[in-house]
Design a protein around this motif. Structure first.
Motif, short mmCIF file in Angstrom:
data_model
loop_
_atom_site.label_atom_id
_atom_site.label_comp_id
_atom_site.label_asym_id
_atom_site.label_seq_id
_atom_site.Cartn_x
_atom_site.Cartn_y
_atom_site.Cartn_z
N TYR A 183 0.82 -1.21 0.00
CA TYR A 183 0.00 0.00 0.00
C TYR A 183 0.86 1.26 0.00
CZ TYR A 183 -3.72 -3.14 1.74
OH TYR A 183 -4.64 -4.14 1.91
N PRO A 184 0.75 2.12 -1.01
CA PRO A 184 1.44 3.41 -0.96
C PRO A 184 1.01 4.23 0.26
CG PRO A 184 0.76 2.94 -3.21
CD PRO A 184 0.13 1.88 -2.34
N SER A 185 -0.23 4.04 0.73
CA SER A 185 -0.69 4.81 1.89
C SER A 185 0.06 4.47 3.16
CB SER A 185 -2.19 4.58 2.10
OG SER A 185 -2.46 3.20 2.34
N LYS A 186 0.79 3.35 3.17
CA LYS A 186 1.60 2.99 4.33
C LYS A 186 2.60 4.09 4.63
CE LYS A 186 5.15 -0.35 5.75
NZ LYS A 186 6.31 0.54 5.57
N GLY B 288 0.80 5.01 7.84
CA GLY B 288 1.14 3.77 8.54
C GLY B 288 -0.05 2.99 9.06
N LYS B 289 -1.27 3.44 8.81
CA LYS B 289 -2.45 2.76 9.35
C LYS B 289 -2.93 1.68 8.38
CE LYS B 289 -3.93 6.88 11.86
NZ LYS B 289 -5.01 7.91 12.03
N VAL B 290 -2.13 0.63 8.27
CA VAL B 290 -2.44 -0.49 7.38
C VAL B 290 -2.07 -1.79 8.09
CG1 VAL B 290 -2.16 0.78 5.21
CG2 VAL B 290 -0.16 -0.25 6.29
N VAL B 291 -2.76 -2.85 7.73
CA VAL B 291 -2.49 -4.18 8.31
C VAL B 291 -2.55 -5.21 7.18
CG1 VAL B 291 -3.38 -3.64 10.61
CG2 VAL B 291 -4.95 -4.48 8.85
N ASP C 197 -3.93 2.34 -3.69
CA ASP C 197 -3.57 1.14 -2.94
C ASP C 197 -3.91 -0.13 -3.73
OD1 ASP C 197 -2.51 2.48 -0.83
OD2 ASP C 197 -4.18 2.15 0.55
N ILE C 198 -5.04 -0.11 -4.45
CA ILE C 198 -5.40 -1.27 -5.27
C ILE C 198 -4.31 -1.52 -6.31
CG2 ILE C 198 -7.01 -2.12 -7.03
CD1 ILE C 198 -9.25 -0.72 -5.49
#
Length: 209
Positions: free
Chosen positions: A90-93, A97-100, A183-184
């Protein structure tokens, strides 16, 4: 199955295509002997009944067929492509950082009650159709008729067939639809770059835009 609307497959043709594309299904029943499950190759007659009808056979020594004969509802699971999704995709990481981690996959569940049969002619037709389907890609396909007739007759006595009209179908296509488009794309690219063929297969299913 747990089926958020974003992941649901509603199109009958797409559900049936997943069934046809699954080489080995799992049939689950619950009866007097508790939960039982068997892994079986199945045939789908897509035009028989509102959702199609599944055909297969058990070894007669497998007691699960008796649950079908007694009227137990069956759940048949058709598992498709699947892949672990790393937060690193995920680029949003990098932004918050709110990814799992999660898991992407495709699966279809079919439900119904079955008719059990032991008629030799009907069983021969079933096993011949199953054989022809899975031998079709071979340079020299094996046919049931290639074996001695008396041998085949003996083998047919050792199996029990069933026809399962599908009363209910559920399908799930979890392909990161709950993420934003960036992110997709990151998940698709990450899986496509993986050396694992399962990951690559899942990447091919993900939306391109």
């Amino acid at each position: 199955m747990y089926l958020p609307k974003a992941f649901a497959i509603d199109d009958l043709q797409e559900l049936q295509q997943q069934i046809l594309g699954t080489r080995l299904a799992m049939i689950v029943t619950h009866g007097e002997q508790g939960l039982q499950a068997s892994h079986l190759p199945l045939l789908l007659n897509a035009a028989e009944g509102p959702n199609g009808t599944l055909y297969g056979h058990f070894a007669k020594a497998n007691p699960q067929w008796q649950e079908l004969q007694n009227g137990a509802e069956a759940l048949v699971i058709f598992a498709g492509a699947d892949a672990y999704v790393s937060p690193g995709f995920y680029p949003s990481k990098a932004e918050h950082g709110k990814v799992v981690p999660t898991w992407n996959y495709v699966a279809v569940h079919a439900y119904g009650t079955a008719e059990v049969f032991t008629d030799a002619e009907r069983l021969l037709k079933l096993v011949s159709a199953l054989t022809d389907r899975h031998e079709a890609a071979r340079a020299q396909p094996w046919k049931v008729a290639d074996a001695p007739a008396d041998y085949i007759d003996g083998m047919l006595k050792a199996i029990v067939g069933f026809a399962l009209p599908i009363q209910r179908l559920e399908g799930k296509r979890k392909l990161s639809q709950n993420r934003n488009t960036v992110d997709i794309a990151g998940v698709r690219q990450g899986l496509a770059a993986s050396p694992d063929a399962h990951d690559q297969a899942l990447a091919q299913l993900m939306p391109k835009e």
